[in-house]
Scaffold this motif. Structure first.
Motif, mmCIF file in Angstrom:
data_model
loop_
_atom_site.group_PDB
_atom_site.id
_atom_site.type_symbol
_atom_site.label_atom_id
_atom_site.label_comp_id
_atom_site.label_asym_id
_atom_site.label_seq_id
_atom_site.Cartn_x
_atom_site.Cartn_y
_atom_site.Cartn_z
ATOM 1 N N PRO A 159 0.820 -1.216 0.000
ATOM 2 C CA PRO A 159 0.000 0.000 0.000
ATOM 3 C C PRO A 159 0.852 1.264 0.000
ATOM 4 O O PRO A 159 0.469 2.278 -0.590
ATOM 5 C CB PRO A 159 -0.802 -0.123 1.297
ATOM 6 N N THR A 160 2.011 1.212 0.627
ATOM 7 C CA THR A 160 2.870 2.398 0.699
ATOM 8 C C THR A 160 3.506 2.736 -0.649
ATOM 9 O O THR A 160 4.073 3.809 -0.812
ATOM 10 C CB THR A 160 3.990 2.187 1.736
ATOM 11 N N ASP A 161 3.413 1.836 -1.605
ATOM 12 C CA ASP A 161 3.949 2.127 -2.940
ATOM 13 C C ASP A 161 2.953 2.908 -3.793
ATOM 14 O O ASP A 161 3.237 3.222 -4.950
ATOM 15 C CB ASP A 161 4.314 0.824 -3.666
ATOM 16 N N ILE A 162 1.781 3.181 -3.235
ATOM 17 C CA ILE A 162 0.763 3.899 -4.001
ATOM 18 C C ILE A 162 0.480 5.246 -3.347
ATOM 19 O O ILE A 162 0.182 5.326 -2.154
ATOM 20 C CB ILE A 162 -0.518 3.049 -4.117
ATOM 21 N N THR A 163 0.607 6.290 -4.138
ATOM 22 C CA THR A 163 0.369 7.647 -3.644
ATOM 23 C C THR A 163 -1.007 8.115 -4.100
ATOM 24 O O THR A 163 -1.340 8.036 -5.284
ATOM 25 C CB THR A 163 1.439 8.610 -4.197
ATOM 26 N N LEU A 164 -1.775 8.593 -3.146
ATOM 27 C CA LEU A 164 -3.086 9.155 -3.459
ATOM 28 C C LEU A 164 -2.925 10.645 -3.756
ATOM 29 O O LEU A 164 -2.475 11.410 -2.901
ATOM 30 C CB LEU A 164 -4.032 8.956 -2.268
ATOM 31 N N VAL A 165 -3.273 11.032 -4.971
ATOM 32 C CA VAL A 165 -3.310 12.449 -5.341
ATOM 33 C C VAL A 165 -4.781 12.852 -5.314
ATOM 34 O O VAL A 165 -5.591 12.301 -6.068
ATOM 35 C CB VAL A 165 -2.716 12.682 -6.751
ATOM 36 N N VAL A 166 -5.141 13.750 -4.412
ATOM 37 C CA VAL A 166 -6.538 14.158 -4.318
ATOM 38 C C VAL A 166 -6.787 15.316 -5.287
ATOM 39 O O VAL A 166 -6.116 16.353 -5.216
ATOM 40 C CB VAL A 166 -6.934 14.547 -2.877
ATOM 41 N N VAL A 167 -7.723 15.097 -6.214
ATOM 42 C CA VAL A 167 -7.996 16.073 -7.269
ATOM 43 C C VAL A 167 -9.054 17.061 -6.778
ATOM 44 O O VAL A 167 -10.212 16.705 -6.565
ATOM 45 C CB VAL A 167 -8.456 15.368 -8.560
#
Ligand SMILES: *Cc1c(COP(=O)(O)O)cnc(C)c1O
Length: 237
Positions: free
Chosen positions: A31-39
């Motif tokens: 999970p830490t390999d995925i970055t959430l970019v909030v649009v």
């Protein structure tokens, strides 16, 4: 004290974070390999402050003027701004002033303009080449932008030659009529090819509110999620 907007954002953000976690695990990924970019396009800076308080540091915007205004209003938060929209050449200098990552590089002309502006400001920008995932043979008429896959080598070379830009990976938007996981696997395959010559191109920006789990299954490192967290946008797009 939390107001209701903050509670609402917290709930939806928790839900998206949980789903990202589960989608990563289901694919044997961390999970830490995925970055959430909030649009946050169309939503006010006050929402961004609330999201920052909930731990979000990466924000995506697709309109130059709006993004520039918010970046100025929120300078104190030291956020990372991801520019995800089409950039008219005359707006490149503005974007280069605040963007940490540009996901929508699709022409050599844009590379040149961004590089000149970033250099002038002493900034360095991570750039993703946006690849059109529309079926081959179909005109790129979707309005979503993106370079043809066959133009990838020369765009990558242009970014390598730039002084203040770094080739960081690829971005794609699944066509409306396509199976998202199929479109995103194609994007991931293009990235795998690209990394043979450009090992630093490790970012794969794919997935929006409706299909980020499919994108994670295909290998996305960055998902761009707007409406699932902020709600339906008042204006189209
Ligand atoms: C608006 C937008 C998103 C987010 O879309 P949602 O469906 O609201 O999650 C992601 N990527 C791009 C390029 C966008 O323009």
């Amino acid at each position: 004290m939390t107001d209701s907007r903050s509670d609402q954002l917290e709930q939806r953000l928790d839900d998206v974070r949980t789903r990202i976690h589960e989608a990563a695990r289901a694919s044997g990924r961390l999970p830490t390999d995925i970055t959430l970019v909030v649009v946050t396009k169309t939503w006010p800076s006050s929402d961004i402050r609330l999201l920052h308080a909930l731990g979000v540091r990466h924000f995506g915007e697709n309109r130059s003027q709006e993004a520039e205004r918010k970046a100025a209003e929120l300078l104190d938060l030291k956020l990372t701004w991801h520019f995800i929209g089409q950039i008219q050449s005359n707006k490149a200098a503005h974007v280069a002033a605040y963007a940490g990552v540009v996901h929508s590089v699709d022409s050599k002309r844009l590379v040149a303009r961004l590089d000149t502006s970033a250099q002038r400001r002493g900034r360095s920008i991570d750039c993703l080449v946006q690849v059109s995932l529309d079926d081959d043979g179909v005109e790129p008429s979707s309005g979503r932008g993106g370079a043809a896959a066959e133009d990838l080598p020369e765009l990558a070379a242009a970014l390598d030659a730039a002084t203040s830009l770094r080739l960081a990976g690829l971005m794609g938007v699944a066509p409306i009529d396509a199976e998202p996981v199929v479109a995103y696997r194609r994007l991931a395959a293009l990235q795998a090819d690209l990394r043979e010559r450009h090992p630093g191109a490790e970012m794969l920006s794919a997935g929006m509110s409706g299909d980020y789990e499919a994108a994670i299954a295909a290998g996305a490192t960055h998902v761009r999620v707007g409406s699932a967290i902020l709600g339906e946008r008042p204006l189209l797009r």
